[in-house]
Design a protein around this motif. Structure first.
Motif, PDB file in Angstrom:
ATOM      1  N   UNK A   1      34.689  28.323  45.969  1.00 43.93           N
ATOM      2  CA  UNK A   1      34.140  27.189  45.201  1.00 43.93           C
ATOM      3  C   UNK A   1      33.453  26.127  46.061  1.00 43.93           C
ATOM      4  N   UNK A   2      33.349  26.392  47.364  1.00 42.58           N
ATOM      5  CA  UNK A   2      32.652  25.459  48.253  1.00 42.58           C
ATOM      6  C   UNK A   2      31.271  25.998  48.574  1.00 42.58           C
ATOM      7  N   UNK A   3      31.115  26.430  49.795  1.00 34.53           N
ATOM      8  CA  UNK A   3      29.821  26.933  50.281  1.00 34.53           C
ATOM      9  C   UNK A   3      29.323  28.116  49.441  1.00 34.53           C
ATOM     10  N   UNK A   4      30.233  28.928  48.927  1.00 31.03           N
ATOM     11  CA  UNK A   4      29.845  30.111  48.142  1.00 31.03           C
ATOM     12  C   UNK A   4      29.510  29.805  46.683  1.00 31.03           C
ATOM     13  N   UNK A   5      29.691  28.530  46.273  1.00 30.26           N
ATOM     14  CA  UNK A   5      29.158  27.998  45.009  1.00 30.26           C
ATOM     15  C   UNK A   5      29.592  28.679  43.710  1.00 30.26           C
ATOM     16  N   UNK A   6      30.763  29.282  43.723  1.00 28.01           N
ATOM     17  CA  UNK A   6      31.306  29.832  42.474  1.00 28.01           C
ATOM     18  C   UNK A   6      31.636  28.649  41.557  1.00 28.01           C
ATOM     19  N   UNK A   7      31.281  28.682  40.260  1.00 24.58           N
ATOM     20  CA  UNK A   7      31.610  27.548  39.380  1.00 24.58           C
ATOM     21  C   UNK A   7      33.120  27.285  39.368  1.00 24.58           C
ATOM     22  N   UNK A   8      33.480  26.004  39.516  1.00 25.80           N
ATOM     23  CA  UNK A   8      34.891  25.676  39.735  1.00 25.80           C
ATOM     24  C   UNK A   8      35.800  26.055  38.569  1.00 25.80           C
ATOM     25  N   UNK A   9      35.336  25.765  37.337  1.00 27.35           N
ATOM     26  CA  UNK A   9      36.224  26.042  36.195  1.00 27.35           C
ATOM     27  C   UNK A   9      36.452  27.545  36.033  1.00 27.35           C
ATOM     28  N   UNK A  10      35.404  28.313  36.160  1.00 33.08           N
ATOM     29  CA  UNK A  10      35.548  29.771  36.042  1.00 33.08           C
ATOM     30  C   UNK A  10      36.440  30.308  37.160  1.00 33.08           C
ATOM     31  N   UNK A  11      36.250  29.798  38.358  1.00 29.10           N
ATOM     32  CA  UNK A  11      37.075  30.248  39.490  1.00 29.10           C
ATOM     33  C   UNK A  11      38.548  29.902  39.266  1.00 29.10           C
ATOM     34  N   UNK A  12      38.804  28.714  38.730  1.00 30.95           N
ATOM     35  CA  UNK A  12      40.189  28.296  38.470  1.00 30.95           C
ATOM     36  C   UNK A  12      40.824  29.177  37.395  1.00 30.95           C
ATOM     37  N   UNK A  13      40.060  29.483  36.354  1.00 34.63           N
ATOM     38  CA  UNK A  13      40.589  30.356  35.285  1.00 34.63           C
ATOM     39  C   UNK A  13      40.929  31.732  35.837  1.00 34.63           C
ATOM     40  N   UNK A  14      40.056  32.263  36.666  1.00 37.83           N
ATOM     41  CA  UNK A  14      40.286  33.584  37.264  1.00 37.83           C
ATOM     42  C   UNK A  14      41.530  33.535  38.162  1.00 37.83           C
ATOM     43  N   UNK A  15      41.621  32.497  38.978  1.00 35.87           N
ATOM     44  CA  UNK A  15      42.756  32.376  39.906  1.00 35.87           C
ATOM     45  C   UNK A  15      44.080  32.330  39.137  1.00 35.87           C
ATOM     46  N   UNK A  16      44.148  31.462  38.142  1.00 34.77           N
ATOM     47  CA  UNK A  16      45.402  31.279  37.386  1.00 34.77           C
ATOM     48  C   UNK A  16      45.757  32.539  36.604  1.00 34.77           C
ATOM     49  N   UNK A  17      44.760  33.096  35.938  1.00 34.40           N
ATOM     50  CA  UNK A  17      44.989  34.306  35.137  1.00 34.40           C
ATOM     51  C   UNK A  17      45.469  35.471  36.026  1.00 34.40           C
TER      52      UNK A  17
END
Ligand code: AR6
Length: 170
Positions: free
Chosen positions: A121-137
């Motif tokens: 979610x930093x330099x690689x620019x993955x959208x934060x909300x989508x990344x958080x949903x994926x991580x938690x799920x």
């Protein structure tokens, strides 16, 4: 398995293993990768070089493990997140793999407590909300969750911290 979120510098936390958002070269970079190598010292780089010599570059979505050098944790699990670029389902799967492979690596090494940064979610620019949903799920549905005691999401920026707090309540 307890799931937690904190706002902190991941190099300061005391868990069995912290996860690094590395790149395929495993030789360090900026962001959280830079902080881990800087504070962890040369031992981490030497261990990464040995892995590189043995198995070559670390593919996106995969994970390797090294000492944590001078850090308070015992190990660093280095995983390589996807670059968002145009996004797509393939990128989402690769980010899922980062969390899965890191947790599997933890179990193989009898690690009980693990701290994740917000991979990609930093330099690689993955959208934060989508990344958080994926991580938690991914962590919540992990089949071997009983073998881990605690998974900590270690957020650096306030936006991620607020997002994780919101999503973990759901
Ligand atoms: N502790 C916890 N989280 C941090 C820290 C820290 N000390 N520093 C930054 N973050 P990034 P990526 C957060 O860019 O997007 C490197 O050069 C940051 O706020 O570190 O996966 C690698 O070598 C963000 O939420 O990683 C790769 O080339 C999250 O960590 C590339 O960057 C991830 O941001 C990887 O990019």
């Amino acid at each position: 398995m307890i799931l937690k979120v904190i706002q902190a510098d991941i190099t300061a936390i005391e868990v069995d293993a912290i996860v690094n958002a590395a790149n395929s070269s495993l030789l360090g970079g900026s962001g959280v990768d830079g902080a881990i190598h800087r504070k962890g010292g040369i031992q981490i780089l030497e261990a990464c070089k040995a892995i590189l010599a043995k198995q070559g570059k670390c593919k996106v979505g995969e994970a390797v493990i090294t000492t944590a050098g001078n850090l308070p944790s015992k190990y660093v699990i280095h995983t390589v997140g996807p670059v968002w670029n145009q996004g797509g389902i393939e990128k989402e799967q690769l980010l899922t793999n980062c969390y899965l492979n890191s947790m599997n690596m933890a179990i193989e090494n009898e690690i009980k407590t693990i701290g994740f940064p917000n991979i990609s979610t930093g330099i690689y620019k993955f959208p934060k909300e989508l990344a958080a949903k994926i991580a938690i799920e991914t962590v919540r549905s992990f089949v071997d969750s009983s073998k881990l005691q605690e998974v900590m999401f270690v957020c650096f920026d306030l936006e991620n911290f607020e997002l994780y707090k919101k999503l973990l309540k759901q």
